[in-house]
Design a protein around this motif. Structure first.
Motif, mmCIF file in Angstrom:
data_model
loop_
_atom_site.group_PDB
_atom_site.id
_atom_site.type_symbol
_atom_site.label_atom_id
_atom_site.label_comp_id
_atom_site.label_asym_id
_atom_site.label_seq_id
_atom_site.Cartn_x
_atom_site.Cartn_y
_atom_site.Cartn_z
ATOM 1 N N GLY A 123 -17.805 -2.330 -48.330
ATOM 2 C CA GLY A 123 -19.117 -1.865 -47.891
ATOM 3 C C GLY A 123 -19.105 -0.598 -47.074
ATOM 4 N N MET A 124 -18.103 0.270 -47.308
ATOM 5 C CA MET A 124 -17.975 1.492 -46.518
ATOM 6 C C MET A 124 -18.039 2.762 -47.354
ATOM 7 S SD MET A 124 -17.695 1.098 -43.204
ATOM 8 C CE MET A 124 -16.779 2.535 -42.654
ATOM 9 N N ALA A 125 -18.370 2.668 -48.627
ATOM 10 C CA ALA A 125 -18.364 3.848 -49.501
ATOM 11 C C ALA A 125 -19.347 4.916 -49.017
ATOM 12 C CB ALA A 125 -18.683 3.437 -50.937
ATOM 13 N N ALA A 126 -20.480 4.493 -48.481
ATOM 14 C CA ALA A 126 -21.493 5.448 -48.033
ATOM 15 C C ALA A 126 -21.022 6.271 -46.835
ATOM 16 C CB ALA A 126 -22.791 4.719 -47.688
ATOM 17 N N GLN A 127 -19.992 5.785 -46.129
ATOM 18 C CA GLN A 127 -19.483 6.490 -44.956
ATOM 19 C C GLN A 127 -18.132 7.143 -45.219
ATOM 20 O OE1 GLN A 127 -20.456 4.839 -41.053
ATOM 21 N NE2 GLN A 127 -20.862 2.875 -42.044
ATOM 22 N N ALA A 128 -17.784 7.303 -46.475
ATOM 23 C CA ALA A 128 -16.454 7.779 -46.859
ATOM 24 C C ALA A 128 -16.081 9.113 -46.217
ATOM 25 C CB ALA A 128 -16.353 7.886 -48.383
ATOM 26 N N ASP A 129 -17.030 10.029 -46.087
ATOM 27 C CA ASP A 129 -16.711 11.371 -45.600
ATOM 28 C C ASP A 129 -17.040 11.577 -44.122
ATOM 29 O OD1 ASP A 129 -15.665 12.474 -48.051
ATOM 30 O OD2 ASP A 129 -17.711 12.390 -48.834
ATOM 31 N N ARG A 130 -17.329 10.489 -43.423
ATOM 32 C CA ARG A 130 -17.511 10.575 -41.973
ATOM 33 C C ARG A 130 -16.146 10.502 -41.290
ATOM 34 N NH1 ARG A 130 -21.491 6.574 -39.293
ATOM 35 N NH2 ARG A 130 -21.565 8.251 -37.754
ATOM 36 N N HIS A 131 -16.028 11.151 -40.135
ATOM 37 C CA HIS A 131 -14.784 11.066 -39.380
ATOM 38 C C HIS A 131 -14.715 9.731 -38.636
ATOM 39 C CE1 HIS A 131 -14.331 15.362 -40.192
ATOM 40 N NE2 HIS A 131 -13.056 15.186 -39.874
ATOM 41 N N CYS A 132 -13.524 9.187 -38.551
ATOM 42 C CA CYS A 132 -13.343 7.864 -37.930
ATOM 43 C C CYS A 132 -13.757 7.855 -36.461
ATOM 44 C CB CYS A 132 -11.884 7.432 -38.045
ATOM 45 S SG CYS A 132 -11.395 7.130 -39.743
ATOM 46 N N ALA A 133 -13.655 9.006 -35.809
ATOM 47 C CA ALA A 133 -13.960 9.076 -34.382
ATOM 48 C C ALA A 133 -15.409 8.724 -34.074
ATOM 49 C CB ALA A 133 -13.634 10.465 -33.854
ATOM 50 N N VAL A 134 -16.297 8.826 -35.056
ATOM 51 C CA VAL A 134 -17.715 8.568 -34.790
ATOM 52 C C VAL A 134 -18.180 7.214 -35.331
ATOM 53 C CG1 VAL A 134 -18.204 11.029 -34.811
ATOM 54 C CG2 VAL A 134 -18.502 9.718 -36.921
ATOM 55 N N LEU A 135 -17.265 6.429 -35.858
ATOM 56 C CA LEU A 135 -17.645 5.146 -36.441
ATOM 57 C C LEU A 135 -17.881 4.088 -35.375
ATOM 58 C CD1 LEU A 135 -15.248 4.680 -39.499
ATOM 59 C CD2 LEU A 135 -17.607 5.481 -39.510
ATOM 60 N N ALA A 136 -18.790 3.165 -35.658
ATOM 61 C CA ALA A 136 -18.950 1.971 -34.826
ATOM 62 C C ALA A 136 -17.717 1.087 -35.008
ATOM 63 C CB ALA A 136 -20.210 1.218 -35.238
ATOM 64 N N TYR A 137 -17.460 0.236 -34.003
ATOM 65 C CA TYR A 137 -16.233 -0.568 -34.041
ATOM 66 C C TYR A 137 -16.194 -1.500 -35.252
ATOM 67 C CZ TYR A 137 -12.139 -2.967 -32.249
ATOM 68 O OH TYR A 137 -10.873 -3.477 -32.101
ATOM 69 N N GLY A 138 -17.325 -2.088 -35.599
ATOM 70 C CA GLY A 138 -17.356 -2.967 -36.757
ATOM 71 C C GLY A 138 -17.009 -2.244 -38.036
ATOM 72 N N ASP A 139 -17.426 -0.980 -38.154
ATOM 73 C CA ASP A 139 -17.089 -0.180 -39.332
ATOM 74 C C ASP A 139 -15.600 0.150 -39.363
ATOM 75 O OD1 ASP A 139 -19.690 -0.202 -40.252
ATOM 76 O OD2 ASP A 139 -20.222 1.671 -39.242
ATOM 77 N N LEU A 140 -15.014 0.390 -38.190
ATOM 78 C CA LEU A 140 -13.564 0.621 -38.124
ATOM 79 C C LEU A 140 -12.791 -0.601 -38.623
ATOM 80 C CD1 LEU A 140 -13.167 2.464 -34.700
ATOM 81 C CD2 LEU A 140 -12.640 3.406 -36.953
ATOM 82 N N LYS A 141 -13.283 -1.780 -38.273
ATOM 83 C CA LYS A 141 -12.632 -3.007 -38.716
ATOM 84 C C LYS A 141 -12.688 -3.145 -40.237
ATOM 85 C CE LYS A 141 -11.305 -5.449 -34.993
ATOM 86 N NZ LYS A 141 -10.005 -6.114 -34.852
ATOM 87 N N ARG A 142 -13.831 -2.800 -40.822
ATOM 88 C CA ARG A 142 -13.949 -2.868 -42.269
ATOM 89 C C ARG A 142 -13.068 -1.819 -42.946
ATOM 90 N NH1 ARG A 142 -19.896 -2.630 -44.228
ATOM 91 N NH2 ARG A 142 -20.276 -1.364 -42.374
ATOM 92 N N MET A 143 -12.981 -0.641 -42.348
ATOM 93 C CA MET A 143 -12.099 0.384 -42.898
ATOM 94 C C MET A 143 -10.639 -0.056 -42.817
ATOM 95 S SD MET A 143 -11.502 4.341 -41.768
ATOM 96 C CE MET A 143 -10.392 3.819 -40.479
ATOM 97 N N GLU A 144 -10.273 -0.716 -41.708
ATOM 98 C CA GLU A 144 -8.912 -1.212 -41.556
ATOM 99 C C GLU A 144 -8.586 -2.226 -42.655
ATOM 100 O OE1 GLU A 144 -6.132 -2.791 -37.900
ATOM 101 O OE2 GLU A 144 -8.040 -3.821 -38.235
#
Length: 258
Positions: A134-155
């Protein structure tokens, strides 16, 4: 069913302290198994032995019937074991998709050979993995600006980039809001069902554990004291006394995780 992961008599001592005490269990293929217990129960120490960060004092670990005791983390990773951690570790200066691309490059042994062209490599596969979580829409965002829950999904997408047969998730929902916790574990359960990945996870949120684990095992003072489905664990008097009744160990509050 056959076991993807098995431990026999797994034990770890630090001087006079026994952090993990003769723990034996089996994780079946396609199973979502929770390891719970109060702080200090030995969960993280057990995980570190499974992944090769710590050598056991005694006992053995088997992956698909093969002894992996004594192997290092990279050797175990190469055999198809992925891991996520309590605290996410990502390349903050890179985009979401670039982080997953780096994981794919590592999986294919291409990190140093193609590093100048890394941003062009495996992008389609990386986007597919991000779509899965569920992270395709944020593919080109830098990790530094992600919410913590999104970082967990990216991990999770990074861990899946290695196409693991076994995934070890150490406190996967730590630091997340209640709704995010349930959403992440619903995602994990779906991946288990659809991809056939086996998952062993530690967790303190009992809604997450009872709502998603196929089976639960309980550690206390390094020892395995109970094992069963959610109903059996809820009804177990020893578990109620040790863990569910307030996070104490036989009346004594634990403050650190072994």
């Amino acid at each position: 069913m056959s076991a993807i992961l098995e431990t026999r008599g797994l034990t770890k001592t630090f001087g006079g302290l026994t952090a993990v005490d003769d723990v034996s269990f089996a994780l079946q293929k396609g199973e979502l198994l929770a390891m719970i217990g109060p702080n200090g129960a030995g969960k993280s120490t057990c995980f570190n032995m499974l992944m090769g960060q710590l050598p056991p004092t005694s006992g053995a670990v088997y992956l698909d019937g093969e002894v992996i005791t004594g192997l290092g983390p990279r050797q175990i990773w190469r055999r198809g074991v992925g891991r996520t951690f309590q605290i996410t570790a990502t390349y903050a200066s890179m985009t979401v998709v670039e982080n997953v691309q780096m994981a794919l490059l590592s999986h294919n042994g291409e990190i140093f050979r193609v590093l100048p062209f890394a941003h062009r490599m495996h992008r389609d596969r990386a986007l597919a993995l991000l779509d899965m979580v569920g992270m395709a829409a944020q593919a080109d965002r830098h990790c530094a600006v992600l919410a913590y829950g999104d970082l967990k999904r990216m991990e999770l997408a990074i861990a899946l980039a290695h196409d693991p047969k076994l995934l070890l998730m150490d406190e996967p929902t730590a630091g997340m809001a209640p709704r995010e916790r349930l959403a992440l574990m619903e995602l994990t359960a779906r991946i288990v069902a659809e991809q056939g990945v086996s998952v062993l996870f530690t967790e303190h949120d009992m809604d997450v554990v009872f709502g998603h684990a196929h089976r639960i095992m309980v550690l206390n003072r390094g020892a395995l004291i109970a094992e069963g489905n959610a109903a059996e664990i809820r009804a177990n008097p020893l578990v109620q006394d040790v863990y569910l009744g307030g996070g104490t160990v036989f009346g004594r509050a634990e403050k650190t995780d072994a």
